[in-house]
Design a protein around this motif. Structure first.
Motif, PDB file in Angstrom:
ATOM      1  N   LYS A   1      44.850  39.165  33.361  1.00 29.01           N
ATOM      2  CA  LYS A   1      44.199  39.325  34.671  1.00 29.01           C
ATOM      3  C   LYS A   1      43.422  40.638  34.816  1.00 29.01           C
ATOM      4  O   LYS A   1      42.495  40.708  35.616  1.00 29.01           O
ATOM      5  N   SER A   2      43.772  41.664  34.030  1.00 31.58           N
ATOM      6  CA  SER A   2      43.191  42.999  34.230  1.00 31.58           C
ATOM      7  C   SER A   2      42.452  43.462  32.985  1.00 31.58           C
ATOM      8  O   SER A   2      43.057  43.623  31.914  1.00 31.58           O
ATOM      9  N   TYR A   3      41.152  43.722  33.176  1.00 31.54           N
ATOM     10  CA  TYR A   3      40.360  44.227  32.062  1.00 31.54           C
ATOM     11  C   TYR A   3      40.738  45.675  31.748  1.00 31.54           C
ATOM     12  O   TYR A   3      40.752  46.082  30.585  1.00 31.54           O
ATOM     13  N   ARG A   4      41.069  46.436  32.746  1.00 32.97           N
ATOM     14  CA  ARG A   4      41.441  47.838  32.504  1.00 32.97           C
ATOM     15  C   ARG A   4      42.766  47.927  31.740  1.00 32.97           C
ATOM     16  O   ARG A   4      42.922  48.786  30.877  1.00 32.97           O
ATOM     17  N   MET A   5      43.683  47.055  32.043  1.00 33.85           N
ATOM     18  CA  MET A   5      44.940  47.058  31.305  1.00 33.85           C
ATOM     19  C   MET A   5      44.708  46.714  29.836  1.00 33.85           C
ATOM     20  O   MET A   5      45.397  47.237  28.938  1.00 33.85           O
ATOM     21  N   GLN A   6      43.729  45.845  29.572  1.00 33.32           N
ATOM     22  CA  GLN A   6      43.413  45.535  28.191  1.00 33.32           C
ATOM     23  C   GLN A   6      42.975  46.797  27.448  1.00 33.32           C
ATOM     24  O   GLN A   6      43.420  47.045  26.320  1.00 33.32           O
ATOM     25  N   LYS A   7      42.135  47.586  28.064  1.00 34.34           N
ATOM     26  CA  LYS A   7      41.648  48.802  27.423  1.00 34.34           C
ATOM     27  C   LYS A   7      42.763  49.835  27.272  1.00 34.34           C
ATOM     28  O   LYS A   7      42.861  50.508  26.238  1.00 34.34           O
ATOM     29  N   LEU A   8      43.613  49.955  28.275  1.00 37.43           N
ATOM     30  CA  LEU A   8      44.687  50.948  28.220  1.00 37.43           C
ATOM     31  C   LEU A   8      45.753  50.575  27.182  1.00 37.43           C
ATOM     32  O   LEU A   8      46.289  51.439  26.465  1.00 37.43           O
ATOM     33  N   VAL A   9      46.075  49.283  27.093  1.00 39.22           N
ATOM     34  CA  VAL A   9      47.054  48.843  26.097  1.00 39.22           C
ATOM     35  C   VAL A   9      46.505  49.037  24.685  1.00 39.22           C
ATOM     36  O   VAL A   9      47.230  49.455  23.756  1.00 39.22           O
ATOM     37  N   LEU A  10      45.233  48.742  24.499  1.00 35.28           N
ATOM     38  CA  LEU A  10      44.603  48.943  23.191  1.00 35.28           C
ATOM     39  C   LEU A  10      44.653  50.411  22.797  1.00 35.28           C
ATOM     40  O   LEU A  10      44.946  50.751  21.636  1.00 35.28           O
ATOM     41  N   LYS A  11      44.419  51.279  23.732  1.00 38.64           N
ATOM     42  CA  LYS A  11      44.469  52.713  23.462  1.00 38.64           C
ATOM     43  C   LYS A  11      45.899  53.149  23.162  1.00 38.64           C
ATOM     44  O   LYS A  11      46.136  53.966  22.246  1.00 38.64           O
TER      45      LYS A  11
ATOM     46  N   THR B   1      38.558  41.137  37.887  1.00 36.18           N
ATOM     47  CA  THR B   1      37.333  40.460  38.290  1.00 36.18           C
ATOM     48  C   THR B   1      37.297  39.018  37.780  1.00 36.18           C
ATOM     49  O   THR B   1      38.165  38.564  37.015  1.00 36.18           O
ATOM     50  N   GLU B   2      36.228  38.325  38.177  1.00 34.58           N
ATOM     51  CA  GLU B   2      36.036  36.933  37.750  1.00 34.58           C
ATOM     52  C   GLU B   2      35.669  36.837  36.272  1.00 34.58           C
ATOM     53  O   GLU B   2      35.819  35.782  35.659  1.00 34.58           O
ATOM     54  N   ASP B   3      35.176  37.939  35.708  1.00 33.69           N
ATOM     55  CA  ASP B   3      34.831  37.930  34.285  1.00 33.69           C
ATOM     56  C   ASP B   3      36.079  37.820  33.421  1.00 33.69           C
ATOM     57  O   ASP B   3      36.022  37.311  32.290  1.00 33.69           O
ATOM     58  N   VAL B   4      37.197  38.289  33.916  1.00 36.92           N
ATOM     59  CA  VAL B   4      38.447  38.231  33.159  1.00 36.92           C
ATOM     60  C   VAL B   4      39.135  36.888  33.347  1.00 36.92           C
ATOM     61  O   VAL B   4      39.600  36.263  32.387  1.00 36.92           O
ATOM     62  N   ASP B   5      39.216  36.433  34.623  1.00 30.91           N
ATOM     63  CA  ASP B   5      39.867  35.147  34.910  1.00 30.91           C
ATOM     64  C   ASP B   5      39.286  34.588  36.193  1.00 30.91           C
ATOM     65  O   ASP B   5      39.059  35.305  37.173  1.00 30.91           O
ATOM     66  N   ARG B   6      39.066  33.320  36.199  1.00 33.38           N
ATOM     67  CA  ARG B   6      38.501  32.672  37.368  1.00 33.38           C
ATOM     68  C   ARG B   6      39.542  32.648  38.500  1.00 33.38           C
ATOM     69  O   ARG B   6      40.712  32.378  38.282  1.00 33.38           O
ATOM     70  N   GLY B   7      39.054  32.914  39.725  1.00 31.22           N
ATOM     71  CA  GLY B   7      39.969  32.964  40.861  1.00 31.22           C
ATOM     72  C   GLY B   7      40.876  34.169  40.811  1.00 31.22           C
ATOM     73  O   GLY B   7      42.053  34.087  41.199  1.00 31.22           O
ATOM     74  N   ASN B   8      40.331  35.285  40.337  1.00 32.56           N
ATOM     75  CA  ASN B   8      41.137  36.504  40.182  1.00 32.56           C
ATOM     76  C   ASN B   8      41.401  37.155  41.547  1.00 32.56           C
ATOM     77  O   ASN B   8      40.906  36.697  42.589  1.00 32.56           O
ATOM     78  N   LEU B   9      42.155  38.248  41.532  1.00 33.40           N
ATOM     79  CA  LEU B   9      42.644  38.850  42.781  1.00 33.40           C
ATOM     80  C   LEU B   9      41.505  39.384  43.648  1.00 33.40           C
ATOM     81  O   LEU B   9      41.543  39.229  44.878  1.00 33.40           O
ATOM     82  N   ILE B  10      40.504  40.011  43.061  1.00 32.24           N
ATOM     83  CA  ILE B  10      39.406  40.564  43.851  1.00 32.24           C
ATOM     84  C   ILE B  10      38.718  39.459  44.643  1.00 32.24           C
ATOM     85  O   ILE B  10      38.431  39.612  45.843  1.00 32.24           O
ATOM     86  N   PHE B  11      38.469  38.337  44.002  1.00 31.26           N
ATOM     87  CA  PHE B  11      37.805  37.212  44.670  1.00 31.26           C
ATOM     88  C   PHE B  11      38.640  36.701  45.837  1.00 31.26           C
ATOM     89  O   PHE B  11      38.127  36.455  46.940  1.00 31.26           O
ATOM     90  N   LYS B  12      39.928  36.507  45.626  1.00 32.27           N
ATOM     91  CA  LYS B  12      40.789  35.981  46.676  1.00 32.27           C
ATOM     92  C   LYS B  12      40.888  36.944  47.863  1.00 32.27           C
ATOM     93  O   LYS B  12      40.915  36.515  49.029  1.00 32.27           O
ATOM     94  N   ILE B  13      40.968  38.239  47.568  1.00 30.57           N
ATOM     95  CA  ILE B  13      41.051  39.219  48.663  1.00 30.57           C
ATOM     96  C   ILE B  13      39.759  39.233  49.470  1.00 30.57           C
ATOM     97  O   ILE B  13      39.784  39.320  50.712  1.00 30.57           O
ATOM     98  N   GLU B  14      38.616  39.137  48.810  1.00 26.23           N
ATOM     99  CA  GLU B  14      37.339  39.133  49.514  1.00 26.23           C
ATOM    100  C   GLU B  14      37.215  37.916  50.432  1.00 26.23           C
ATOM    101  O   GLU B  14      36.704  38.003  51.548  1.00 26.23           O
ATOM    102  N   VAL B  15      37.697  36.778  49.950  1.00 28.44           N
ATOM    103  CA  VAL B  15      37.684  35.582  50.792  1.00 28.44           C
ATOM    104  C   VAL B  15      38.547  35.791  52.023  1.00 28.44           C
ATOM    105  O   VAL B  15      38.163  35.429  53.151  1.00 28.44           O
ATOM    106  N   PHE B  16      39.710  36.389  51.839  1.00 30.47           N
ATOM    107  CA  PHE B  16      40.613  36.645  52.959  1.00 30.47           C
ATOM    108  C   PHE B  16      40.001  37.625  53.968  1.00 30.47           C
ATOM    109  O   PHE B  16      40.089  37.414  55.185  1.00 30.47           O
ATOM    110  N   LEU B  17      39.365  38.649  53.455  1.00 32.95           N
ATOM    111  CA  LEU B  17      38.734  39.640  54.355  1.00 32.95           C
ATOM    112  C   LEU B  17      37.632  38.995  55.185  1.00 32.95           C
ATOM    113  O   LEU B  17      37.574  39.163  56.412  1.00 32.95           O
ATOM    114  N   ASN B  18      36.746  38.271  54.532  1.00 35.55           N
ATOM    115  CA  ASN B  18      35.578  37.732  55.226  1.00 35.55           C
ATOM    116  C   ASN B  18      35.911  36.551  56.136  1.00 35.55           C
ATOM    117  O   ASN B  18      35.291  36.377  57.191  1.00 35.55           O
ATOM    118  N   SER B  19      36.869  35.747  55.748  1.00 33.66           N
ATOM    119  CA  SER B  19      37.172  34.544  56.519  1.00 33.66           C
ATOM    120  C   SER B  19      38.206  34.775  57.612  1.00 33.66           C
ATOM    121  O   SER B  19      38.266  34.007  58.578  1.00 33.66           O
TER     122      SER B  19
END
Length: 611
Positions: free
Chosen positions: A50-60, A113-131
């Motif tokens: 789910k997290s692109y940043r975690m991928q980079k941190l784990v690799l490091k 983000t959606e680039d990592v997984d479809r329906g990710n947390l950022i997308f869901k939170i934005e829907v909740f905020l706007n709707s």
């Protein structure tokens, strides 16, 4: 309050003390993540999916042969990270107005983000905020309050801006369309209490006032409150008076009433910053906001030492509305180097600017026009209000033993004569000053009493002045003299009315008698004389004589002796008869109690000869 549930698995997070969190699972944790003072023992796969940043941190971390990751300056702290971790595991998590911004900032930090997984947390939170969130009045305000602790993340993600725009848009709609809950415990403004013709009482009680939104916004910190008010003003649909009411309510909510609390070292800088912000937010319309509120701001500005520009702006605004002020509002404590209890110099400045702005006495060039006459009348009434205000202020500051005579006289003389048609309150102020400053010399007492015109005193004030031993003898004599003149003029007017009434026909005579009685009753009530109603036409002259002597009878014997000593009075009948024909041109002492008998006989003979 709106909320949104994510995930379906049960919550498996457990705690070991306050600093350790772990997952209850058969598979052992393979990574430790530190967020602040809390360490999370988790599994790599759910996080990496789910997290692109975690991928980079784990690799490091793998490159360093380490299984620990330290997330520095994580927005929202351990609670926000736990929400993101539960989402990665598919566990049930509830988002609401209190945690949604922290979760949004944390998801941005972890790059969910959606680039990592479809329906990710950022997308869901934005829907909740706007709707949901931005469509709710209460939730928008709660979310805006939570953004303060998440700066600059919340600002960079435009959560703050979107919240403010949502709130400002709701304040600008027609109050009739407000269908959500709001806080409104204040009394309705006078404009909101006015009923339009045809509106029922029940409908009025259920209507939404124009300032329905103010109290909810007053819970915001000053920085956010400022941004919201600026946005509301930019919409261009809010009345300036409502904006002024919002600023007043916020000042009452956050500025302390105690002088010690205002100037304390711990709060002075905060209070000064808050005050300067409120002054900057005042609407450009100088007529917006009550004079009482502006004077309270000026009082705080004096105490906390606001910069000169902000203070000058307040002085200008107050001076334009000085006629709306009250004496209590003007009682602003003085500050060093002034030695007086109240800031008299500030009031002098306000009065000077008010008179300069007014241009009183100018020729409008449209005297025959109703609008022009209305303007003149309004300005004259305003000037009368200011005259009463300053006289009342003089009464209050006269108690101050440190108030100099020159300062008292200067402020009193600043009022135009037309603003002070009656001198009763001025006399009271002078009397208080003489009582509190008993060390004045004879010339100083003469100077301060010279401010007063005894001809403009009412009967009650004249009676008091005639018995006032603090006044110079010359002033007492003047009071006695003009009261006698006033009584003689009343007698002449009554005799003229009586003579005219006897020359008419019987029917007209009855009408004129009624009118004369009414005039005489008005004269007697003006000088506070208790008399019965006249039932016979022959008693009119007799009662007029009583009326003329009332001023002298109500005065103390000491004052009458002083007056008789200065103006000798003839006791003969011829002299009294001369005074009857001369009217007010003779000395008022020509009508005295000693001549009562001759006056009555003369009146009877005159009435007999006419009839």
């Amino acid at each position: 309050m709106k909320f949104m549930k994510l995930g379906s698995k049960p919550d498996a997070f457990l705690a070991d003390g306050k600093s350790i969190r772990y997952i209850s699972a058969e598979l052992a944790a393979d990574i430790a993540i530190s967020v602040g003072e809390v360490k999370f023992y988790l599994h790599k796969f759910p996080l990496l999916s789910k997290s692109y940043r975690m991928q980079k941190l784990v690799l490091k971390a793998n490159g360093e042969n380490s299984d620990e990751i330290n997330l520095v300056d994580f927005p929202g702290g351990p609670k926000a990270f736990e929400i993101c971790a539960k989402f990665c595991y598919g566990m049930t998590v509830t988002l609401n107005a209190y945690n949604v911004v922290a979760a949004r900032c944390a998801a941005e930090y972890l790059e969910m983000t959606e680039d990592v997984d479809r329906g990710n947390l950022i997308f869901k939170i934005e829907v909740f905020l706007n709707s949901s969130i931005f469509r709710s009045w209460k939730d928008s305000i709660i979310v805006l309050q939570t953004t303060r602790s998440l700066l600059p993340w919340s600002d960079d993600l435009k959560v703050v801006g979107r919240c403010i725009d949502s709130i400002a848009s709701k304040t600008s709609i027609d109050p009739a369309n407000v269908n959500w809950s709001y806080t409104h415990n204040r009394k309705l403004a006078s404009a909101d209490r006015v009923l339009e013709e045809g509106i029922k009482f029940q409908e009025r009680m259920e209507s939404v006032p124009k300032d329905w939104w103010i109290e909810d916004l007053c819970e915001l910190d000053i920085d956010l409150f400022k941004r919201v008010i600026v946005a509301v003003k930019s919409k261009g649909r809010m009345d300036a008076n409502v904006i002024g009411e919002a600023l007043r309510t916020y000042a009452v909510r956050w500025l302390p009433d105690s002088v010690d609390a205002l100037v304390s070292d711990a709060n002075q800088f905060r209070n000064k910053s808050l005050l300067e912000t409120l002054i900057a937010l005042l609407p450009s319309d100088v007529n917006s906001g009550s004079c009482s509120f502006l004077l309270k701001l000026l009082k705080v500005a004096t105490l906390v030492g606001t910069d000169g520009l902000a203070r000058e702006q307040l002085v200008k605004r107050v001076s334009l509305k000085l006629h709306e002020a009250s004496v209590i509002d003007l009682l602003i404590p003085s500050w060093a180097p002034q030695s007086t209890k109240y800031d008299v110099e500030l009031v002098k400045c306000l009065l000077k600017q008010y008179l300069l702005h007014g241009n009183y006495g100018r020729d409008y060039g449209i005297k025959n026009n109703e609008i022009g006459n209305g303007m003149i009348l309004l300005e004259h009434n305003s000037l009368l209000n200011v005259g009463k205000l300053i006289d009342g202020y003089l009464v209050e500051i006269a108690h101050d033993p440190n108030l100099s005579l020159s300062s008292f006289i200067e402020l009193s003389q600043s009022i135009p004569d037309s603003a002070r048609p009656i001198h009763d309150t001025l006399y009271r102020a002078i009397d208080v000053y003489l009582k509190e400053h008993q060390g004045l010399t004879k010339s100083e007492r003469k100077r301060i009493c010279g401010l007063m015109d005894v001809k403009k005193l009412t009967m009650e004030a004249s009676i008091h002045a005639a018995q006032n031993e603090r006044l110079p003898l010359r002033v007492v004599v003047q009071v006695l003299y003009f009261e006698q003149v006033r009584g003689a003029q009343a007698l002449t007017s009554t005799q003229r009315d009586t003579s005219c009434s006897t020359t008419n026909t019987d029917e007209e005579s009855d009408k004129m008698t009624v009118e004369s009685c009414r005039k005489l009753e008005k004269q007697m009530s003006r000088i506070k004389i208790e008399d019965g109603d006249a039932r016979k036409k022959g008693k009119l002259a007799k009662k007029a004589c009583r009326n003329s002597r009332s001023g002298a009878q109500l005065l103390p014997s000491r004052s009458r002796r002083i007056f008789d000593r200065l103006w000798p009075v003839g006791k003969g009948h011829g002299e009294h008869k001369s005074s009857e024909t001369s009217g007010s041109s003779q000395s008022p002492t020509s009508v005295v109690p000693a001549d009562t008998k001759s006056s009555r006989s003369s009146t009877r003979r005159r009435r007999h000869s006419i009839s």
